[in-house]
Design a protein around this motif. Sequence first.
Motif: not given
Length: 221
Positions: A145-150, A168-172, A177-181, A185-189
């Motif tokens: 319900h928000g953005s990667f920046a949020d 859990t923080a890395r997973e979130a 990141a994956w949601k915003e393309g 960044d997502a793969l690294k996490l």
Amino acid sequence: MSDDSFIREVNEEIRREQAHALWDRFGPALIVLAVLVVLGTAAFVGYRYWDETRANRSGDAFSQALKLANEGKSDEALTALGALEKDGYGAYPLLARMRAATVKADKGDFDAAVKDFDEVAADTDIPSGLRDLARLRAALLLVDHGSFADVSSRVEALTADTNPLRHTAREALGLAAWKEGKATDALKLFDQIASDDGAPRNARERATLMSELIRGSGGVS
């Protein structure tokens, strides 16, 4: 009367006189001390009873609020939690704040839930571990319900290697990141989670699946 008997009587008389002298000197102070001990003990017992009574009352109120929430009576639960937040004892006002935010999220009022978690996170009177948990709870809501920046603004600091909430923080953050393309960044996490022996097994399994999904999507080399 024999000499021994006389000497014993004299000694006994001396001891009585010494006892009277000591009592005259220290007796009032001993009485005051005894009274203070009795009063102190009574006050301590009274305080413990008062403390336990208030804690038990707040605990019962919190249990009733949880029961209402579990029964789907969200508005009634929020009213009960609001009263507990205002008048509760010990840790129960904070528990009520956190639970009320969850009830709001369950109702679909995500903005209000995030606001409540953010307020807990910003309250410097609350222990830092609980404030971090509130940041994480807000971030998890903002994944959908928000953005990667949020999400990043709330949990970036929690992804440090020494933070107990890092998995859990890395997973979130990875999901946001994956949601915003932001596949790289997502793969690294997710790779960080999968390779972290300190992460729970189910978290590593989810991270491994996400890493395979991202690589299989062709979004990264």
